[in-house]
Design an enzyme around this catalytic site. Structure first.
Site, PDB file in Angstrom:
ATOM      1  N   LYS A   1      -4.601  -2.248  10.138  1.00 24.43           N
ATOM      2  CA  LYS A   1      -4.952  -2.425   8.723  1.00 24.43           C
ATOM      3  C   LYS A   1      -5.195  -3.879   8.337  1.00 24.43           C
ATOM      4  O   LYS A   1      -5.918  -4.151   7.385  1.00 24.43           O
ATOM      5  CB  LYS A   1      -3.779  -1.936   7.853  1.00 24.43           C
ATOM      6  CG  LYS A   1      -3.341  -0.513   8.100  1.00 24.43           C
ATOM      7  CD  LYS A   1      -4.154   0.444   7.275  1.00 24.43           C
ATOM      8  CE  LYS A   1      -3.513   1.817   7.233  1.00 24.43           C
ATOM      9  NZ  LYS A   1      -4.226   2.698   6.284  1.00 24.43           N
TER      10      LYS A   1
ATOM     11  N   GLU B   1     -10.328   3.871   3.605  1.00 21.54           N
ATOM     12  CA  GLU B   1      -9.428   4.620   2.748  1.00 21.54           C
ATOM     13  C   GLU B   1      -9.817   4.298   1.309  1.00 21.54           C
ATOM     14  O   GLU B   1      -9.722   3.140   0.880  1.00 21.54           O
ATOM     15  CB  GLU B   1      -7.956   4.277   3.032  1.00 21.54           C
ATOM     16  CG  GLU B   1      -7.519   4.751   4.405  1.00 21.54           C
ATOM     17  CD  GLU B   1      -6.000   4.741   4.628  1.00 21.54           C
ATOM     18  OE1 GLU B   1      -5.302   4.009   3.909  1.00 21.54           O
ATOM     19  OE2 GLU B   1      -5.544   5.479   5.534  1.00 21.54           O
TER      20      GLU B   1
ATOM     21  N   ASP C   1       0.847  -1.195   0.000  1.00 22.77           N
ATOM     22  CA  ASP C   1       0.000   0.000   0.000  1.00 22.77           C
ATOM     23  C   ASP C   1       0.881   1.243   0.000  1.00 22.77           C
ATOM     24  O   ASP C   1       1.836   1.326   0.772  1.00 22.77           O
ATOM     25  CB  ASP C   1      -0.914  -0.008   1.226  1.00 22.77           C
ATOM     26  CG  ASP C   1      -2.084   0.943   1.063  1.00 22.77           C
ATOM     27  OD1 ASP C   1      -2.492   1.202  -0.086  1.00 22.77           O
ATOM     28  OD2 ASP C   1      -2.576   1.441   2.089  1.00 22.77           O
TER      29      ASP C   1
ATOM     30  N   ASP D   1      -9.076   0.305   1.863  1.00 27.02           N
ATOM     31  CA  ASP D   1      -8.088  -0.112   2.873  1.00 27.02           C
ATOM     32  C   ASP D   1      -8.631   0.254   4.253  1.00 27.02           C
ATOM     33  O   ASP D   1      -8.237   1.251   4.847  1.00 27.02           O
ATOM     34  CB  ASP D   1      -6.768   0.611   2.579  1.00 27.02           C
ATOM     35  CG  ASP D   1      -5.662   0.208   3.536  1.00 27.02           C
ATOM     36  OD1 ASP D   1      -5.624  -0.961   3.928  1.00 27.02           O
ATOM     37  OD2 ASP D   1      -4.841   1.085   3.875  1.00 27.02           O
TER      38      ASP D   1
ATOM     39  N   THR E   1      -8.943  -5.840   3.701  1.00 23.90           N
ATOM     40  CA  THR E   1      -8.797  -4.892   2.599  1.00 23.90           C
ATOM     41  C   THR E   1      -9.753  -5.372   1.523  1.00 23.90           C
ATOM     42  O   THR E   1      -9.664  -6.528   1.098  1.00 23.90           O
ATOM     43  CB  THR E   1      -7.351  -4.908   2.051  1.00 23.90           C
ATOM     44  OG1 THR E   1      -6.446  -4.660   3.128  1.00 23.90           O
ATOM     45  CG2 THR E   1      -7.164  -3.854   0.965  1.00 23.90           C
TER      46      THR E   1
ATOM     47  N   GLU F   1      -9.177   3.999  -2.330  1.00 30.94           N
ATOM     48  CA  GLU F   1      -7.938   3.849  -3.095  1.00 30.94           C
ATOM     49  C   GLU F   1      -8.224   3.157  -4.424  1.00 30.94           C
ATOM     50  O   GLU F   1      -9.294   2.591  -4.642  1.00 30.94           O
ATOM     51  CB  GLU F   1      -6.933   2.971  -2.314  1.00 30.94           C
ATOM     52  CG  GLU F   1      -6.604   3.496  -0.935  1.00 30.94           C
ATOM     53  CD  GLU F   1      -5.350   2.856  -0.351  1.00 30.94           C
ATOM     54  OE1 GLU F   1      -4.565   2.255  -1.103  1.00 30.94           O
ATOM     55  OE2 GLU F   1      -5.175   2.956   0.884  1.00 30.94           O
TER      56      GLU F   1
ATOM     57  N   GLU G   1     -10.114  12.354   7.567  1.00 26.46           N
ATOM     58  CA  GLU G   1     -10.016  13.695   6.977  1.00 26.46           C
ATOM     59  C   GLU G   1     -11.384  14.368   6.869  1.00 26.46           C
ATOM     60  O   GLU G   1     -11.516  15.563   7.138  1.00 26.46           O
ATOM     61  CB  GLU G   1      -9.395  13.602   5.582  1.00 26.46           C
ATOM     62  CG  GLU G   1      -7.964  13.111   5.555  1.00 26.46           C
ATOM     63  CD  GLU G   1      -7.554  12.681   4.152  1.00 26.46           C
ATOM     64  OE1 GLU G   1      -7.738  11.487   3.835  1.00 26.46           O
ATOM     65  OE2 GLU G   1      -7.078  13.542   3.400  1.00 26.46           O
TER      66      GLU G   1
ATOM     67  N   THR H   1      -4.642   6.445  -0.020  1.00 25.36           N
ATOM     68  CA  THR H   1      -5.906   7.180   0.041  1.00 25.36           C
ATOM     69  C   THR H   1      -5.925   8.303  -0.984  1.00 25.36           C
ATOM     70  O   THR H   1      -4.976   9.081  -1.067  1.00 25.36           O
ATOM     71  CB  THR H   1      -6.074   7.809   1.434  1.00 25.36           C
ATOM     72  OG1 THR H   1      -5.857   6.793   2.404  1.00 25.36           O
ATOM     73  CG2 THR H   1      -7.454   8.406   1.604  1.00 25.36           C
TER      74      THR H   1
ATOM     75  N   HIS I   1      -3.846  14.136   0.927  1.00 24.56           N
ATOM     76  CA  HIS I   1      -4.046  13.219   2.055  1.00 24.56           C
ATOM     77  C   HIS I   1      -2.873  13.294   3.028  1.00 24.56           C
ATOM     78  O   HIS I   1      -3.064  13.410   4.241  1.00 24.56           O
ATOM     79  CB  HIS I   1      -4.211  11.788   1.529  1.00 24.56           C
ATOM     80  CG  HIS I   1      -4.230  10.734   2.603  1.00 24.56           C
ATOM     81  ND1 HIS I   1      -5.274  10.604   3.493  1.00 24.56           N
ATOM     82  CD2 HIS I   1      -3.316   9.782   2.950  1.00 24.56           C
ATOM     83  CE1 HIS I   1      -5.007   9.598   4.330  1.00 24.56           C
ATOM     84  NE2 HIS I   1      -3.830   9.090   4.022  1.00 24.56           N
TER      85      HIS I   1
ATOM     86  N   ARG J   1       0.843  16.047  13.352  1.00 27.19           N
ATOM     87  CA  ARG J   1       2.092  16.749  13.677  1.00 27.19           C
ATOM     88  C   ARG J   1       1.871  18.243  13.494  1.00 27.19           C
ATOM     89  O   ARG J   1       2.517  18.902  12.673  1.00 27.19           O
ATOM     90  CB  ARG J   1       3.239  16.266  12.766  1.00 27.19           C
ATOM     91  CG  ARG J   1       3.589  14.783  12.927  1.00 27.19           C
ATOM     92  CD  ARG J   1       4.823  14.396  12.088  1.00 27.19           C
ATOM     93  NE  ARG J   1       4.637  14.739  10.683  1.00 27.19           N
ATOM     94  CZ  ARG J   1       4.007  13.965   9.797  1.00 27.19           C
ATOM     95  NH1 ARG J   1       3.526  12.793  10.163  1.00 27.19           N
ATOM     96  NH2 ARG J   1       3.877  14.356   8.545  1.00 27.19           N
TER      97      ARG J   1
ATOM     98  N   ARG K   1      -8.158   3.524  13.280  1.00 27.68           N
ATOM     99  CA  ARG K   1      -7.218   4.614  13.580  1.00 27.68           C
ATOM    100  C   ARG K   1      -6.667   4.559  15.000  1.00 27.68           C
ATOM    101  O   ARG K   1      -5.537   4.985  15.249  1.00 27.68           O
ATOM    102  CB  ARG K   1      -7.904   5.963  13.358  1.00 27.68           C
ATOM    103  CG  ARG K   1      -8.431   6.181  11.968  1.00 27.68           C
ATOM    104  CD  ARG K   1      -7.330   6.155  10.941  1.00 27.68           C
ATOM    105  NE  ARG K   1      -7.851   6.338   9.578  1.00 27.68           N
ATOM    106  CZ  ARG K   1      -7.132   6.188   8.477  1.00 27.68           C
ATOM    107  NH1 ARG K   1      -5.856   5.820   8.556  1.00 27.68           N
ATOM    108  NH2 ARG K   1      -7.662   6.368   7.302  1.00 27.68           N
TER     109      ARG K   1
ATOM    110  N   GLN L   1      -4.059   1.755  15.085  1.00 28.22           N
ATOM    111  CA  GLN L   1      -2.916   2.205  14.286  1.00 28.22           C
ATOM    112  C   GLN L   1      -2.074   3.240  15.040  1.00 28.22           C
ATOM    113  O   GLN L   1      -0.837   3.171  15.030  1.00 28.22           O
ATOM    114  CB  GLN L   1      -3.460   2.799  12.982  1.00 28.22           C
ATOM    115  CG  GLN L   1      -2.410   3.226  11.976  1.00 28.22           C
ATOM    116  CD  GLN L   1      -3.046   3.890  10.732  1.00 28.22           C
ATOM    117  OE1 GLN L   1      -4.264   3.827  10.524  1.00 28.22           O
ATOM    118  NE2 GLN L   1      -2.222   4.511   9.920  1.00 28.22           N
TER     119      GLN L   1
END
Lengths: 406, 406
Positions: free
Chosen positions: B245, B191, B117, B225, B249, B193, B352, B338, B124, B133, B229, B232
């Protein structure tokens, strides 16, 4: 000396009987073999000759059918094999199917489904933490004592011992470089690990409990998780190692069944943090294995990592890997993570042995920080067996060849 | 209306012809099917009836033999299929092998070898960087514009559209928690994709050049995917996503051959940083694809991510994935990462869309930050086709069921 008369003390005596896949001299056909001393028994042919019901599991080009057969069958087959190579009445019939080890070609013994690699040695994780995060209050990340950290690797590049490893090229960037540069890795390393081979699958959505480890895992092997430290350092934030690892992972040609390692079971190190129930093995049978590993470069032993020092056990890793409902398949392989003991001469990577290149190793052929083209790395190991014997693990060896990309 | 008379404007008309694997009503046998409007052509049976040499590739329980056959054969088979469904002389013979789509069972169309992936949408990556961050000088990590960041996922839990997804359980730890807690994920996400399917393998040690993308990659599909969260966030430092994850999938049941998407090719966004030669596509044919994706929750469209905004192309991802000498196998699958466009309504994850839970989505059935049990998520997409047509991609849909672990 007839092949059955394995010398006393041979670590591949009839108490061991690891499984592999081989082609006899002059043939390209693959079939399951069992190692006995310096010979390989064509197990399928022997089974057929003796009218054994296990011929259909053994006269096969991969271990996968045997892996899928389940724990009861694993024990039954092992009992049958033990009889074939120890009961004098069988030896004449079976003897015809022994091949000198040096005469056969050994293959990857099973079809690798998913490959996961863990990070379960506290000494290794602390060494790496001290080198790369020298200012951190703790050399371990906050999650390390709460879960066995792992990630998926590339199963398509798992290769059998003896396969050359091409030096990978890729991007690297030293902190002072204005931009990344491309070229052959200049920090090619090893990771001395133990690999666990899953036999019996599990259903998606159904975690495998700690206590069911032996129902699913067939056996173990030595594993060298080749690592390009320069590629890895530049790529791995935020999603983990990728090209720094995916070029090759070597496994031994012989899978040692867990049934051969009963005398090697030991308790893991004392847990310093309380564990969530799905990982708490305080009341379980000992989950560790006392495997004494040797790492040699071009024949010189440079390290002796003790597997008994691993903080997380293979059973905990299996329980963790499936607790989210991820299913297992026959042929799943998971690595323990680099095995490093507390002493400097017990470290399982050149990164640690040379302390990130600061302290080169002195070999007869010269100094080494990381690997040079032509270097041959060999991992070997033994475990305590019944009655003071040693159970040998198949070695895993690989030679570095020059990068294909210039 | 006879099955061949696909309504004008149908995105699954004879200009599309995606491949899948199906079982006809009342059968459990699997065979390759080609979608035509709201019917499925049993391609192997049609090939046999017409005496086509491609029967041996199509009368198979998976797409793998066709995938392995290579680009010339892919084009030849597509030309043959186009003739069978458009030339009136063939329609009577072929018509007997059309099944109503609603009557068949669709299966995972190929055996997934390795699953990788990527993380190729700049929007994204910047959104995630800003959320996680906030104090960083740049919302992208320093490597992001120099290489397509990727990691390996679990190929054993890739499932076909329509498969229920069990809510995963696992460890999570909020910064204020003194220790991790265990339970069903409370931040279950998607996600959106695009997945690329490798047909032709490559040799270990031999990188695949940018320009050889079309020699190796057969086609694409939509891919969800699924991501927990909370799991993760606690596990992913330092080795990347794992249990957050690996539980599932989802991919669409239909693989759209790249040959059907010639009119959808577009140039990727302008590159802001110079690229190393192995990734530099400035002189190449357009490497992007103009795929218009829709994300629906319980039938309400919540986002429309534009694939044309992806910074890294699938050809760059393939070149990067193999530049270290990692080999490809038939059935390798890689996800784009994503897909998020620059606008708030173009984001491909709930992380998001809800801005980490701060801004719930308003659905007819109530507010959503992350997914609830019973929610059905459906990704669909189309691309510009020849002469103003649309090429439909197979949808990928999945329903969340309650955690098996309490």
């Amino acid at each position: 000396m007839p092949p059955f008369d394995v010398p006393e003390g041979d670590p591949f005596g009839p108490h061991n009987l690891p499984y592999g896949v081989f082609s006899p001299a002059g043939s390209t056909e693959r079939t399951v073999g069992v190692r006995l001393g310096d010979h390989v028994l064509d197990a399928g042919a022997a089974a057929r000759a003796l009218g054994s019901p296990y011929a259909s599991l053994l006269a096969r080009p991969s271990l996968n059918p045997l892996l899928a057969a389940g724990r009861t069958t694993w024990s039954d087959v092992r009992r049958a094999l033990t009889a074939w190579v120890t009961v004098p009445a069988h030896q004449e019939a079976v003897g015809a199917f022994l091949h000198p080890l040096a005469s056969v070609t050994l293959h990857l013994p099973f079809e690798v489904a998913d490959y996961v690699d863990f990070y379960a040695s506290e000494n290794h994780a602390r060494n790496v933490g001290q080198m790369f995060r020298p200012d951190a209050a703790d050399s371990l990340t906050p999650n390390w004592k709460h879960l066995p950290i792992g990630y998926h690797g590339r199963s398509g590049t798992v290769v059998v011992s003896g396969t050359d490893v091409v030096r990978p090229s890729g991007q690297r960037k030293a902190p002072a470089d204005p931009a990344p540069v491309f070229g052959p890795s200049v920090r090619l390393d090893i990771e001395a690990e133990v690999g666990f081979v899953v036999g019996v699958p599990s259903e998606r959505g159904r975690p495998v409990a700690l206590g069911d480890f032996r129902e699913h895992v067939f056996g173990l092997c030595l594993l060298n998780d080749w690592s390009a430290r320069d590629i890895q350092a530049w790529e791995y934030v935020p999603l983990g190692p990728f090209l720094g690892k995916s070029f090759a992972t070597s496994v031994s040609a012989w899978i040692t069944p867990l049934d051969a390692l009963e005398d090697a079971r030991v308790a893991p190190p004392d847990r310093t943090h309380p564990l969530l129930p799905y990982l708490d093995d305080a009341q379980d049978e000992p989950g560790g294995y006392d495997l004494r590993i040797s790492v040699a470069i071009n024949g010189s032993v440079v390290s002796e990592p003790p597997f008994s020092t691993m903080y997380w056990t293979a059973a905990q890793q299996l329980a963790h890997m499936t607790v989210n409902g991820a299913s297992l398949r026959t042929g799943d392989l998971y690595g323990s993570g680099t095995v490093s003991g507390p002493e400097p001469w017990q470290r399982g990577s050149l990164l640690e042995l040379s302390w990130n290149g600061r302290d080169p190793l002195e070999l007869p052929e010269g100094k080494r920080t990381f690997l040079q083209d032509g270097d041959v790395v060999t991992l070997s190991a033994w475990a305590p067996g019944p009655g003071g014997t040693r159970v040998g693990l198949g070695e895993v060896s690989g030679r570095i060849t020059a990068s294909a990309v210039v």
